[in-house]
Write a protein that holds these residues in place. Structure first.
Motif, mmCIF file in Angstrom:
data_model
loop_
_atom_site.group_PDB
_atom_site.id
_atom_site.type_symbol
_atom_site.label_atom_id
_atom_site.label_comp_id
_atom_site.label_asym_id
_atom_site.label_seq_id
_atom_site.Cartn_x
_atom_site.Cartn_y
_atom_site.Cartn_z
ATOM 1 N N LYS A 3 -8.978 139.760 -53.008
ATOM 2 C CA LYS A 3 -9.940 139.973 -54.190
ATOM 3 C C LYS A 3 -8.472 139.386 -55.279
ATOM 4 O O LYS A 3 -7.251 140.282 -54.755
ATOM 5 C CB LYS A 3 -9.930 141.363 -54.453
ATOM 6 N N PRO A 4 -8.516 138.864 -56.065
ATOM 7 C CA PRO A 4 -7.234 138.838 -56.538
ATOM 8 C C PRO A 4 -6.402 140.254 -57.524
ATOM 9 O O PRO A 4 -6.683 140.877 -57.867
ATOM 10 C CB PRO A 4 -7.713 138.382 -58.519
ATOM 11 N N ASP A 5 -5.426 140.104 -57.385
ATOM 12 C CA ASP A 5 -4.383 141.740 -57.736
ATOM 13 C C ASP A 5 -3.832 141.203 -59.583
ATOM 14 O O ASP A 5 -4.400 142.433 -59.922
ATOM 15 C CB ASP A 5 -3.029 141.349 -57.515
ATOM 16 N N GLY A 6 -4.606 140.472 -59.327
ATOM 17 C CA GLY A 6 -4.281 140.387 -62.146
ATOM 18 C C GLY A 6 -4.763 139.110 -62.016
ATOM 19 O O GLY A 6 -5.256 137.895 -61.181
ATOM 20 N N LYS A 7 -5.688 139.069 -63.353
ATOM 21 C CA LYS A 7 -5.835 138.051 -63.761
ATOM 22 C C LYS A 7 -5.505 137.807 -65.337
ATOM 23 O O LYS A 7 -4.943 138.553 -66.677
ATOM 24 C CB LYS A 7 -7.237 138.475 -64.431
ATOM 25 N N ILE A 8 -5.021 135.995 -65.947
ATOM 26 C CA ILE A 8 -4.031 136.023 -67.265
ATOM 27 C C ILE A 8 -5.895 135.107 -67.278
ATOM 28 O O ILE A 8 -6.151 134.142 -66.747
ATOM 29 C CB ILE A 8 -3.395 135.237 -66.207
ATOM 30 N N VAL A 9 -6.051 135.121 -68.568
ATOM 31 C CA VAL A 9 -6.849 134.198 -69.377
ATOM 32 C C VAL A 9 -6.000 133.794 -70.390
ATOM 33 O O VAL A 9 -5.182 133.537 -71.024
ATOM 34 C CB VAL A 9 -8.009 134.968 -70.320
ATOM 35 N N LEU A 10 -6.603 131.815 -70.338
ATOM 36 C CA LEU A 10 -6.776 131.608 -71.484
ATOM 37 C C LEU A 10 -7.864 131.083 -72.458
ATOM 38 O O LEU A 10 -9.238 131.129 -72.181
ATOM 39 C CB LEU A 10 -6.684 129.324 -70.784
ATOM 40 N N LEU A 11 -6.991 131.286 -74.259
ATOM 41 C CA LEU A 11 -8.462 131.102 -74.174
ATOM 42 C C LEU A 11 -7.523 130.542 -75.501
ATOM 43 O O LEU A 11 -6.475 129.302 -75.712
ATOM 44 C CB LEU A 11 -8.462 132.889 -76.083
ATOM 45 N N GLY A 12 -8.539 129.698 -77.044
ATOM 46 C CA GLY A 12 -8.022 128.766 -77.509
ATOM 47 C C GLY A 12 -9.739 127.601 -78.090
ATOM 48 O O GLY A 12 -10.496 128.022 -76.987
ATOM 49 N N ASP A 13 -9.844 127.411 -78.989
ATOM 50 C CA ASP A 13 -10.137 126.394 -79.617
ATOM 51 C C ASP A 13 -10.838 125.148 -78.380
ATOM 52 O O ASP A 13 -9.737 124.910 -77.963
ATOM 53 C CB ASP A 13 -9.630 125.860 -81.118
ATOM 54 N N MET A 14 -12.091 124.413 -79.042
ATOM 55 C CA MET A 14 -12.223 123.343 -77.725
ATOM 56 C C MET A 14 -10.644 122.069 -78.584
ATOM 57 O O MET A 14 -11.152 121.975 -79.390
ATOM 58 C CB MET A 14 -13.330 122.964 -78.310
ATOM 59 N N ASN A 15 -10.330 121.998 -77.415
ATOM 60 C CA ASN A 15 -9.611 120.461 -77.004
ATOM 61 C C ASN A 15 -8.430 120.313 -77.236
ATOM 62 O O ASN A 15 -7.824 119.627 -77.571
ATOM 63 C CB ASN A 15 -10.176 119.366 -78.131
ATOM 64 N N VAL A 16 -8.048 122.149 -77.520
ATOM 65 C CA VAL A 16 -6.177 122.131 -77.782
ATOM 66 C C VAL A 16 -5.593 121.516 -76.337
ATOM 67 O O VAL A 16 -4.730 121.795 -76.363
ATOM 68 C CB VAL A 16 -6.212 123.331 -77.966
ATOM 69 N N GLY A 17 -6.535 121.497 -75.041
ATOM 70 C CA GLY A 17 -5.877 121.535 -74.259
ATOM 71 C C GLY A 17 -5.621 122.704 -73.007
ATOM 72 O O GLY A 17 -5.056 122.864 -71.838
ATOM 73 N N LYS A 18 -6.785 123.143 -73.144
ATOM 74 C CA LYS A 18 -7.153 124.633 -71.779
ATOM 75 C C LYS A 18 -6.614 124.351 -70.592
ATOM 76 O O LYS A 18 -6.502 124.029 -69.637
ATOM 77 C CB LYS A 18 -8.129 125.571 -72.489
ATOM 78 N N THR A 19 -7.858 123.073 -70.451
ATOM 79 C CA THR A 19 -8.231 123.312 -69.025
ATOM 80 C C THR A 19 -6.581 121.728 -68.660
ATOM 81 O O THR A 19 -6.830 122.107 -67.166
ATOM 82 C CB THR A 19 -9.794 122.061 -68.535
ATOM 83 N N SER A 20 -6.612 121.000 -69.967
ATOM 84 C CA SER A 20 -5.789 119.983 -69.441
ATOM 85 C C SER A 20 -4.064 120.332 -69.184
ATOM 86 O O SER A 20 -2.998 120.096 -68.049
ATOM 87 C CB SER A 20 -4.767 119.468 -70.419
ATOM 88 N N LEU A 21 -4.098 121.910 -69.166
ATOM 89 C CA LEU A 21 -2.412 122.982 -69.061
ATOM 90 C C LEU A 21 -2.757 123.357 -68.074
ATOM 91 O O LEU A 21 -1.773 123.027 -66.994
ATOM 92 C CB LEU A 21 -2.274 123.705 -69.906
ATOM 93 N N LEU A 22 -3.704 123.895 -68.105
ATOM 94 C CA LEU A 22 -3.770 124.128 -65.836
ATOM 95 C C LEU A 22 -4.361 123.626 -64.992
ATOM 96 O O LEU A 22 -3.898 123.869 -64.252
ATOM 97 C CB LEU A 22 -5.712 124.818 -66.136
ATOM 98 N N GLN A 23 -4.897 122.406 -65.369
ATOM 99 C CA GLN A 23 -4.773 120.903 -64.684
ATOM 100 C C GLN A 23 -3.886 120.365 -63.809
ATOM 101 O O GLN A 23 -3.091 120.352 -62.745
ATOM 102 C CB GLN A 23 -5.656 120.188 -64.860
ATOM 103 N N ARG A 24 -2.857 120.739 -65.343
ATOM 104 C CA ARG A 24 -1.275 120.146 -65.203
ATOM 105 C C ARG A 24 -0.590 120.888 -63.903
ATOM 106 O O ARG A 24 0.439 120.763 -63.466
ATOM 107 C CB ARG A 24 -0.864 119.844 -66.445
ATOM 108 N N TYR A 25 -0.621 122.131 -64.386
ATOM 109 C CA TYR A 25 0.595 123.220 -63.832
ATOM 110 C C TYR A 25 0.060 123.267 -62.285
ATOM 111 O O TYR A 25 0.432 123.055 -60.732
ATOM 112 C CB TYR A 25 -0.056 124.725 -64.249
#
Ligand SMILES: Nc1nc2c(ncn2[C@@H]2O[C@H](COP(=O)(O)OP(=O)(O)OP(=O)(O)O)[C@@H](O)[C@H]2O)c(=O)[nH]1
Ligand SMILES: [Mg+2]
Length: 233
Positions: A3-25
């Motif tokens: 089970k994860p010990d902690g949680k981080i959540v990405l929020l923001g408008d569509m197209n700002v690049g949330k998925t891309s940031l996560l994918q990059r990292y």
């Protein structure tokens, strides 16, 4: 799976690049993305801790899910596009309210993404009127001046602390929590996530000390007894 010990959540408008940031990292690449439906998460081991990082959908139609994803979060990454001022406004107007369900000592980072699309240094107090950046997500033919200055993100961070009634002295400094990134070039992406991981560890330890995680056990759910005055829709 542990089970994860902690949680981080990405929020923001569509197209700002949330998925891309996560994918990059997580995957060390910048690839085509499709607009996120619902949400998805990656698991990251950081020291001896397992941290889940949740990618959420910015599209209006999924808005209702946001507060569910934020439940118990140790940190929230509020993401905007430095070329689209409205995406910063949306963070305050549409996304901040979703973080009510986060941990009481949740950390906030504000991230201006897609800096590769605007001129370097333009954020240093330049006038942005008349600038015409490329369409969000498209490949801009030429770089325009930066549309959102870092100072505006810093101001929002301070506003968030006030809104949450958090003392600036007890929280990381705004300058430490406002990042400008490019998922495309990788600029500041490792710095963003790894700064947060280090900061989240003490939050995890405090959450542990406070008792069980904030999850809902539906097997123990007892429907409330009906009262005379109770109404139903
Ligand atoms: N030039 C540039 N393009 C980027 C960057 N980050 C993302 N993009 C592009 O912007 C578009 C949207 O990126 P996504 O990562 O899917 O955006 P999102 O925030 O996850 O969007 P939703 O899932 O709809 O909420 C895609 O075409 C990406 O390739 C960046 O740093 N620079
Ligand atoms: Mg996405």
């Amino acid at each position: 799976m542990r089970k994860p010990d902690g949680k981080i959540v990405l929020l923001g408008d569509m197209n700002v690049g949330k998925t891309s940031l996560l994918q990059r990292y997580m995957e060390r690449r910048f690839a085509d993305t499709v607009s996120t439906v619902g949400g998805a998460f990656y698991l990251k081991q950081w020291r001896s801790y397992h941290i889940s990082i949740w990618d959420t959908a910015g599209r209006e139609q999924f808005h209702g899910l946001g507060s569910m994803y934020c439940r118990g979060a140790a940190a929230v990454i509020l993401t905007y596009d430095v070329n689209h001022p409205q995406s910063l406004v949306e963070l305050e107007e549409r996304f901040l309210g979703l973080t009510e369900t986060a941990s009481t000592d949740c950390l906030f980072a504000i991230v201006g993404n897609k800096v590769d699309l605007s001129e370097e240094g333009a954020s240093e107090g330049c006038e942005t009127e008349g600038a015409s950046p490329g369409p969000a997500g498209g490949s801009a033919p030429s770089k325009g001046p930066r549309q959102v200055r870092l100072e505006e993100a810093v101001a929002l961070y301070k506003k968030i602390l006030k809104y949450k009634m958090l003392d600036e002295k007890d929280m990381p400094a705004a300058e430490q929590m406002c990042f400008e990134t490019s998922a495309k070039t990788g600029h500041n992406v490792d710095l963003l996530f790894e700064t947060l991981f280090d900061m989240v560890v003490p939050v995890i330890l405090r959450q542990r000390a406070q008792g069980p995680p904030q999850t809902v056990d539906i097997s123990r759910y007892k429907p409330p007894e009906r009262t005379k005055s109770g109404c139903c829709a």
